[in-house]
Design a protein around this motif. Structure first.
Motif, PDB file in Angstrom:
ATOM      1  N   GLU A 242       0.811  -1.167  -0.062  1.00  0.00           N
ATOM      2  CA  GLU A 242      -0.042  -0.001  -0.002  1.00  0.00           C
ATOM      3  C   GLU A 242       0.940   1.298  -0.025  1.00  0.00           C
ATOM      4  O   GLU A 242       1.923   1.257   0.678  1.00  0.00           O
ATOM      5  CB  GLU A 242      -0.988  -0.150   1.240  1.00  0.00           C
ATOM      6  CG  GLU A 242      -1.920  -1.245   1.048  1.00  0.00           C
ATOM      7  CD  GLU A 242      -2.990  -0.892   2.471  1.00  0.00           C
ATOM      8  OE1 GLU A 242      -2.764   0.154   3.278  1.00  0.00           O
ATOM      9  OE2 GLU A 242      -3.803  -1.887   2.769  1.00  0.00           O
ATOM     10  N   ARG A 243       0.587   2.332  -0.582  1.00  0.00           N
ATOM     11  CA  ARG A 243       1.191   3.561  -0.908  1.00  0.00           C
ATOM     12  C   ARG A 243       1.213   3.968   0.660  1.00  0.00           C
ATOM     13  O   ARG A 243       0.183   4.395   1.528  1.00  0.00           O
ATOM     14  CB  ARG A 243       0.457   4.424  -1.627  1.00  0.00           C
ATOM     15  CG  ARG A 243       1.361   5.682  -2.069  1.00  0.00           C
ATOM     16  CD  ARG A 243       0.523   6.744  -2.884  1.00  0.00           C
ATOM     17  NE  ARG A 243       1.303   7.905  -3.073  1.00  0.00           N
ATOM     18  CZ  ARG A 243       2.124   7.983  -3.898  1.00  0.00           C
ATOM     19  NH1 ARG A 243       2.650   7.012  -4.679  1.00  0.00           N
ATOM     20  NH2 ARG A 243       3.050   9.166  -4.172  1.00  0.00           N
ATOM     21  N   ASP A 244       2.518   4.429   1.198  1.00  0.00           N
ATOM     22  CA  ASP A 244       2.751   5.015   2.384  1.00  0.00           C
ATOM     23  C   ASP A 244       2.125   6.413   2.428  1.00  0.00           C
ATOM     24  O   ASP A 244       2.601   7.323   1.745  1.00  0.00           O
ATOM     25  CB  ASP A 244       4.232   5.049   2.769  1.00  0.00           C
ATOM     26  CG  ASP A 244       4.450   4.996   4.015  1.00  0.00           C
ATOM     27  OD1 ASP A 244       3.698   5.639   4.665  1.00  0.00           O
ATOM     28  OD2 ASP A 244       5.575   4.436   4.534  1.00  0.00           O
ATOM     29  N   PRO A 245       1.264   6.855   3.390  1.00  0.00           N
ATOM     30  CA  PRO A 245       0.715   8.098   3.413  1.00  0.00           C
ATOM     31  C   PRO A 245       1.782   9.200   3.645  1.00  0.00           C
ATOM     32  O   PRO A 245       1.766  10.403   3.546  1.00  0.00           O
ATOM     33  CB  PRO A 245      -0.103   8.127   4.542  1.00  0.00           C
ATOM     34  CG  PRO A 245      -0.025   6.965   5.395  1.00  0.00           C
ATOM     35  CD  PRO A 245       0.533   5.864   4.463  1.00  0.00           C
ATOM     36  N   ASN A 246       2.937   8.728   4.445  1.00  0.00           N
ATOM     37  CA  ASN A 246       3.955   9.738   4.931  1.00  0.00           C
ATOM     38  C   ASN A 246       5.381   8.983   4.426  1.00  0.00           C
ATOM     39  O   ASN A 246       5.905   8.334   5.311  1.00  0.00           O
ATOM     40  CB  ASN A 246       3.686  10.165   6.291  1.00  0.00           C
ATOM     41  CG  ASN A 246       4.899  11.337   6.342  1.00  0.00           C
ATOM     42  OD1 ASN A 246       5.930  11.647   5.667  1.00  0.00           O
ATOM     43  ND2 ASN A 246       4.534  11.949   7.521  1.00  0.00           N
ATOM     44  N   PRO A 247       5.678   8.841   3.174  1.00  0.00           N
ATOM     45  CA  PRO A 247       7.085   8.001   2.921  1.00  0.00           C
ATOM     46  C   PRO A 247       8.376   8.147   3.529  1.00  0.00           C
ATOM     47  O   PRO A 247       9.003   7.331   3.829  1.00  0.00           O
ATOM     48  CB  PRO A 247       7.101   8.628   1.417  1.00  0.00           C
ATOM     49  CG  PRO A 247       5.871   8.982   0.784  1.00  0.00           C
ATOM     50  CD  PRO A 247       5.087   9.545   1.881  1.00  0.00           C
ATOM     51  N   ALA A 248       8.549   9.618   3.826  1.00  0.00           N
ATOM     52  CA  ALA A 248       9.573   9.936   4.754  1.00  0.00           C
ATOM     53  C   ALA A 248       9.624   9.148   5.973  1.00  0.00           C
ATOM     54  O   ALA A 248      10.956   8.900   6.651  1.00  0.00           O
ATOM     55  CB  ALA A 248      10.059  11.423   4.849  1.00  0.00           C
ATOM     56  N   LEU A 249       8.668   9.010   6.784  1.00  0.00           N
ATOM     57  CA  LEU A 249       8.464   8.579   7.967  1.00  0.00           C
ATOM     58  C   LEU A 249       7.926   7.101   8.143  1.00  0.00           C
ATOM     59  O   LEU A 249       7.631   6.568   9.046  1.00  0.00           O
ATOM     60  CB  LEU A 249       7.564   9.421   8.864  1.00  0.00           C
ATOM     61  CG  LEU A 249       8.000  10.779   8.769  1.00  0.00           C
ATOM     62  CD1 LEU A 249       7.341  11.621   9.682  1.00  0.00           C
ATOM     63  CD2 LEU A 249       9.630  10.829   9.503  1.00  0.00           C
ATOM     64  N   GLY A 250       7.750   6.321   6.932  1.00  0.00           N
ATOM     65  CA  GLY A 250       7.184   5.231   6.927  1.00  0.00           C
ATOM     66  C   GLY A 250       7.825   3.933   6.959  1.00  0.00           C
ATOM     67  O   GLY A 250       9.149   4.023   7.556  1.00  0.00           O
ATOM     68  N   LEU A 251       7.593   2.818   6.177  1.00  0.00           N
ATOM     69  CA  LEU A 251       8.441   1.742   5.921  1.00  0.00           C
ATOM     70  C   LEU A 251       9.203   1.815   5.003  1.00  0.00           C
ATOM     71  O   LEU A 251       9.214   1.397   3.938  1.00  0.00           O
ATOM     72  CB  LEU A 251       7.234   0.271   5.568  1.00  0.00           C
ATOM     73  CG  LEU A 251       7.961  -1.076   5.735  1.00  0.00           C
ATOM     74  CD1 LEU A 251       8.010  -1.295   7.255  1.00  0.00           C
ATOM     75  CD2 LEU A 251       6.872  -1.893   5.196  1.00  0.00           C
ATOM     76  N   LYS A 252      10.524   2.312   5.595  1.00  0.00           N
ATOM     77  CA  LYS A 252      11.590   2.287   4.668  1.00  0.00           C
ATOM     78  C   LYS A 252      12.906   2.324   5.326  1.00  0.00           C
ATOM     79  O   LYS A 252      12.915   1.861   6.539  1.00  0.00           O
ATOM     80  CB  LYS A 252      11.813   3.867   4.106  1.00  0.00           C
ATOM     81  CG  LYS A 252      12.028   5.101   5.276  1.00  0.00           C
ATOM     82  CD  LYS A 252      12.022   6.249   4.650  1.00  0.00           C
ATOM     83  CE  LYS A 252      13.096   6.658   3.439  1.00  0.00           C
ATOM     84  NZ  LYS A 252      14.463   6.748   3.954  1.00  0.00           N
TER      85      LYS A 252
END
Length: 446
Positions: A242-252
């Motif tokens: 699923e597209r991460d709603p906050n990419p910089a703070l998500g599953l990375k």
């Protein structure tokens, strides 16, 4: 050369964005409504006629996929110098302008001149503008030639202090050029591109072939390979999420690898196998807590033991480090330093998280300041914690490749700097023109 008069002389006007990769190119615009996953464009345009791609945004993977026989540069409305597209463009030597408000002023087929140094885009340029841009190109080439005399000289201050100047690259093919540019090794090999080819996650054998080639080709120089560091918006074919709603703070970063342990183990097996052919350093990205680090180290140890039981040859000196980019990890650096062999500070992300500024958002780009006192204090804390534990501390990102930042970084005690190969000569020149005493005095003012 002064730019006075260019705006008045040009026939179609100009737009200014953020230049992310030095160099000037001219070509016909190809405006993309939606950037496709494989921007190997040029099917409708003869390869002999260069094109400049114009789109809303370009990721690093999309820049790497550009067909350079047809594409000479690109323009995007989003992004900036520290966006992944900008970083990759600089490393690959593709002129680019990002954060450019072109709106509906550029249409497919328009003649353009793009200046990746100043961030200017000239539309339907007049002969006078073309002549002036040609002059700029000659001046840029002359400046680059002057810098090249420093590339194979040691990065040593006038009073004898040495710092390692290393390259940051995205592809195995870029490694020989980085060494030619004067790098003393690879301080950051980003591994993401090989996961985003459309064929899905790469196999252990494929990754091993890449890593083994890189490591053996520059042995005994060191190669630091960062484990998978996907953003929340990036998809691996066959592993959609699923597209991460906050990419910089998500599953990375390490979070993604720990959520997909088999994917992580496959990469680690390839890395450990490649270590038999040279000096490999494994770098864990976006570690924000001791628990994450221990979880990652447990998998590392398991993979190493597994390979040993299988009789697979592994290098003796594999070092494991972590990327310092999250403020919580900076504050815990003294504790984390006892658990790893080296630190690597990601200046681009540390600034983003430290100042709470999205580094790909042009609307807040003006506040993105590498010399912010809080950022400099965090860098100092990491260096002190690392040296207190007897480990090396590296800094990578645009700050590392900016000659103006070098005296301050030397004064703070960084052991090595990792940067785009095209920045190496300028950084070495600055190091060789400095003294450690002057740099230390500058750092004491913080």
């Amino acid at each position: 050369m002064k730019d006075d008069g260019i705006m008045a002389q040009q026939e179609g006007g100009s737009i200014r964005g953020v230049g992310v990769s030095p160099g000037i190119c001219c070509g016909r615009a190809v405006v993309l409504t939606d950037v496709p996953s494989d921007p190997s464009f040029g099917s409708d345009t003869p390869a002999a006629e260069p094109v400049i791609l114009v789109g809303s945004d370009f990721s690093g993977e999309e820049v790497l996929s550009m067909d350079l026989e047809s594409v000479c540069g690109f323009i995007s409305a989003a992004g900036g110098l520290t966006a992944s597209g900008g970083i990759v463009a600089k490393g690959a030597g593709i002129p680019g302008v990002m954060a450019c408000p072109f709106g509906d002023r550029i249409r497919t087929g328009d003649d353009l001149i793009l200046d990746g140094t100043t961030g200017e885009v000239f539309m339907h340029p007049s002969p006078d503008v073309v002549a002036q841009c040609n002059e700029r190109t000659l001046q840029y080439q002359a400046a680059q030639e002057e810098m090249r005399v420093h590339r194979h000289l040691p990065a040593e201050t006038k009073d004898g202090w040495k710092v390692e100047v290393l390259a940051a690259v995205d592809l195995a093919d870029a490694v020989p050029g980085a060494i030619v540019a004067g790098a003393g090794g690879i301080g950051l090999f980003r591994s993401e591109f090989y996961y985003l080819t459309g064929d899905g996650a790469p196999s252990e054998e494929f990754l091993f072939s890449i890593y083994q080639h890189v490591v053996s080709s520059i042995a005994p120089l060191p190669v630091t390979i960062r484990t998978l560091d996907l953003s929340g918006t990036t998809q691996i074919h066959g592993l959609e999420r699923e597209r991460d709603p906050n990419p910089a703070l998500g599953l990375k970063g390490i979070r993604f690898s720990l959520a997909h342990p088999e994917l992580f183990r496959t990469q680690l097996r390839a890395l450990y196998r490649a270590s038999a052919f040279g000096q490999v350093r494994i770098l864990l990205p976006m570690v924000s807590s001791a628990d994450e680090l221990q979880s990652a180290k447990s998998i590392l140890a398991g993979v190493r033991d597994e390979l040993t039981r299988e009789g697979v040859r592994i290098g003796d000196g594999v070092k494991v480090g972590l990327v310092l980019e999250v403020p919580a990890a900076v504050l815990a650096a003294s504790h984390l330093a006892s658990e790893v062999d080296f630190f690597s500070i990601s200046s681009n992300d540390l600034i983003q998280y430290g100042l709470a500024l999205d580094r790909v958002n042009g609307t807040v780009a003006g506040g993105y300041d590498p010399l912010d006192p809080g950022i400099l204090k965090m860098i100092q804390l990491v260096v002190q914690a690392g040296h207190g534990a007897g480990i090396e501390v590296d800094l990578c990102g645009e700050m590392a490749g900016n000659p103006a930042s070098v005296p301050l970084l030397l004064g703070m005690g960084l052991d090595s700097l990792s940067m785009s190969p095209m920045d190496i000569s300028g950084v070495k020149k600055m190091v060789r023109e400095s003294t450690l005493d002057q740099c230390a005095a500058l750092a004491e003012l913080l």
